[in-house]
Scaffold this motif. Sequence first.
Motif, PDB file in Angstrom:
ATOM      1  N   GLY A 111      -8.751   2.645   9.962  1.00 29.78           N
ATOM      2  CA  GLY A 111      -7.771   1.734   9.381  1.00 29.78           C
ATOM      3  C   GLY A 111      -7.913   0.290   9.846  1.00 29.78           C
ATOM      4  O   GLY A 111      -7.225  -0.600   9.342  1.00 29.78           O
ATOM      5  N   VAL A 136       0.831  -1.201   0.000  1.00 30.34           N
ATOM      6  CA  VAL A 136       0.000   0.000   0.000  1.00 30.34           C
ATOM      7  C   VAL A 136       0.868   1.255   0.000  1.00 30.34           C
ATOM      8  O   VAL A 136       2.005   1.231   0.464  1.00 30.34           O
ATOM      9  N   HIS A 178      -6.509  14.229   1.263  1.00 27.08           N
ATOM     10  CA  HIS A 178      -6.331  12.962   0.545  1.00 27.08           C
ATOM     11  C   HIS A 178      -5.576  13.199  -0.743  1.00 27.08           C
ATOM     12  O   HIS A 178      -5.588  14.308  -1.284  1.00 27.08           O
ATOM     13  N   GLN A 227       1.713   5.344   7.935  1.00 26.14           N
ATOM     14  CA  GLN A 227       0.483   5.240   8.725  1.00 26.14           C
ATOM     15  C   GLN A 227      -0.749   5.117   7.835  1.00 26.14           C
ATOM     16  O   GLN A 227      -0.814   5.743   6.788  1.00 26.14           O
ATOM     17  N   LEU A 228      -1.709   4.350   8.299  1.00 25.82           N
ATOM     18  CA  LEU A 228      -3.015   4.280   7.636  1.00 25.82           C
ATOM     19  C   LEU A 228      -4.096   4.256   8.708  1.00 25.82           C
ATOM     20  O   LEU A 228      -4.154   3.302   9.463  1.00 25.82           O
ATOM     21  N   PRO A 229      -4.974   5.258   8.811  1.00 23.70           N
ATOM     22  CA  PRO A 229      -4.947   6.548   8.108  1.00 23.70           C
ATOM     23  C   PRO A 229      -3.651   7.329   8.383  1.00 23.70           C
ATOM     24  O   PRO A 229      -2.959   7.035   9.350  1.00 23.70           O
ATOM     25  N   GLY A 230      -3.411   8.305   7.542  1.00 22.09           N
ATOM     26  CA  GLY A 230      -2.224   9.130   7.692  1.00 22.09           C
ATOM     27  C   GLY A 230      -2.355  10.093   8.870  1.00 22.09           C
ATOM     28  O   GLY A 230      -3.367  10.100   9.566  1.00 22.09           O
ATOM     29  N   THR A 250      -5.689   4.844   0.452  1.00 16.22           N
ATOM     30  CA  THR A 250      -4.698   4.664   1.528  1.00 16.22           C
ATOM     31  C   THR A 250      -3.925   5.951   1.825  1.00 16.22           C
ATOM     32  O   THR A 250      -3.081   5.970   2.708  1.00 16.22           O
ATOM     33  N   VAL A 257       1.322   4.905   1.464  1.00 10.94           N
ATOM     34  CA  VAL A 257       0.857   5.610   2.665  1.00 10.94           C
ATOM     35  C   VAL A 257       1.729   6.833   2.960  1.00 10.94           C
ATOM     36  O   VAL A 257       2.798   6.992   2.387  1.00 10.94           O
ATOM     37  N   TRP A 302     -10.817  -1.302   2.506  1.00 11.98           N
ATOM     38  CA  TRP A 302      -9.538  -2.015   2.366  1.00 11.98           C
ATOM     39  C   TRP A 302      -9.527  -2.781   1.058  1.00 11.98           C
ATOM     40  O   TRP A 302     -10.411  -3.585   0.781  1.00 11.98           O
TER      41      TRP A 302
END
Length: 636
Positions: free
Chosen positions: A202, A53, A133, A59-62, A142, A55, A174
């Motif tokens: 996430g 992914v 985003h 981090q996910l979410p950022g 992501t 990112v 996801w």
Amino acid sequence: MTTWSLRTAVPVVATTIFFFLSTMAIPAATAIVEHTFVVSQMNMMHLCKETLVTVVNGQLPGPTIEVTEGDSVAIHVVNKSPYNISIHWHGVKQRLNCWADGVPLVTQCPILPKQNFTYRFNVVGQEGTLWWHAHVPCLRATLHGAIVIRPRLGASSYPFPKPDSEVPVIIGDWWEMDLEEVDRKMKDNFFDYFPSASTINGKLGDLFNCSGVAEEGYVLDVEPGKTYLLRIINAALFSEYFLKIAGHRFTVVASDANYVSPYTTDIIVIAPGETVDALVVADAPPGKYYMVALPNQAPLPDTQTPEPATRGMVQYNNNNNRGAGNGATALRSRNHIEGGGGGDPSPTGDVPVAPVMPDQHDVVLSFYFHSNLTSLRHPRHPTPPVPIRVDEHLFITLGLGSVCRRGQYCNRTKENEAVLVATMNNVSFQLPTTPLLESHYYHIGVQDALLELPGKPPRAFDFTDQSLIPIGTKEKLLEPTSRATMVRWFRYGSVVEMVFQGTAILQGDSNPMHLHGHDMFVLAQGLGNFNAAKDMSRYNLVNPPLKNTVVVPNLGWVAIRFVANNPGVWFMHCHYEFHLSMGMAAVFVVEDGPTMETSLPPPPLDFPSCSHDNNLAPDEFYLQTPEIKVSRIDGV
Ligand code: C2O
């Protein structure tokens, strides 16, 4: 990581001191909130599968960007991913700062791999929750995070009881598939690509498992009697969601960083692009309560898609004097009220209570939820009045259509001859090759064929006739469309009224329409076809909610008004990713006004240039398209 740059903050602080003296208010000094966003790829393990992914900062979410209203923000984006990237600050008004809006080929050239760019913007006159985003098709699944804007006068100045704690609740999806490929395929008649799970912050939650081991879920630990401000964001690509917490009610206090009259409900309905701030009081008997996010979908005859729900949990901290026994008794009765669904709670209250969710097809709940929003009238939080004089009226139909791959005539049902697209007034948006903002600002003219977004659809028909949904003779007549870079110019300060009308051509989906750089007054919404004679008299000109994303209900319409007072080039599009990829978009150009304060300043010095890749066609900014064999054409 947030750092505070003293050097750059000095002039801002100086201005603030002057402001203090002149207003005698005592707000905190404005600051510069600075983050470094490193965009890179990493593997994440979910559902027994490693997925690569893209990112921000691993981090996910950022990262969440937390600011106080009036602050300046500097985000240093370091692109270590293989993709061209841009970041959009969704809902931030970017007054006189269109350059920082982050839309590839609309406001900027993307940040190429191995390149950096610093976005600088001020957050002024907005409080609540927004988000950021990537504005690169599908990769935003992501690459996203929350923007939290707190009032300058502190939490005690909220127009609602001060919460004990504030938490972002980001709903996402996801994907186990390569997102770049998903985008490419959606533009090319493949529609059998779906997310594998939904997520809250996430986390997939225990409705999903890997070889019988439940996926971790989001847990909100609460203390009895305390109030929580949930900052809910729908960052998912595909679906509007129903959100419920068993045994609890929400009081909605804001949406899209605009306060609304407090509205109590046991269900939140939130479409991609929207934010909802809601208070939840931990007033249930101590125990565990599921928080469920269920994607909704249009009922038959629309094509049905697999839409997985997710759940997290609200968990009472039991280190208090309220005994578990009491809790369990009350819990049982609560479960009864909720109608069960989660099984009987155990005497120790260990089995979480599940909320009763609506039917996935009960899309009218979205219409009710959104119709119940009105803007807050509060002496400390003035909302601008609704402009009464309207300069431009637009009536915009939203729907699907098809375009011949080659030439003007083709057989729609023959494989590979036509491509399915999404349209506004029967035209599908195509990106230009030079960023429109650049061409506009430097008056260099545009090499690409621009088409003025028509003010009405080419023909009137019964827009919401459900018999148009399955492909058929009647539908086929309405299907042919074209592609163009659709632009509409507005004089500085014009008041624009738009009615978005959903159509039933091949589908009856809702459409969360998002306008960059401006908020819209939502005057009215309805099901079926808009009828000016009857519906205009229903406009709320007193306290309509202000939104950056308005949900056009399934087979219905929404009427909005906005003031085109932010010079620049602003994207306007459906926030369902497949609709956007397929072309449900247009660009609004707001001309400069007569003064410096009403004109767009020049671009920042380090503004990304497209020169390295000048020869690429627009789509190649995102992806190198290999030859694709189309196997299916009618799968809307
Ligand atoms: Cu949140 Cu143009 O997007």
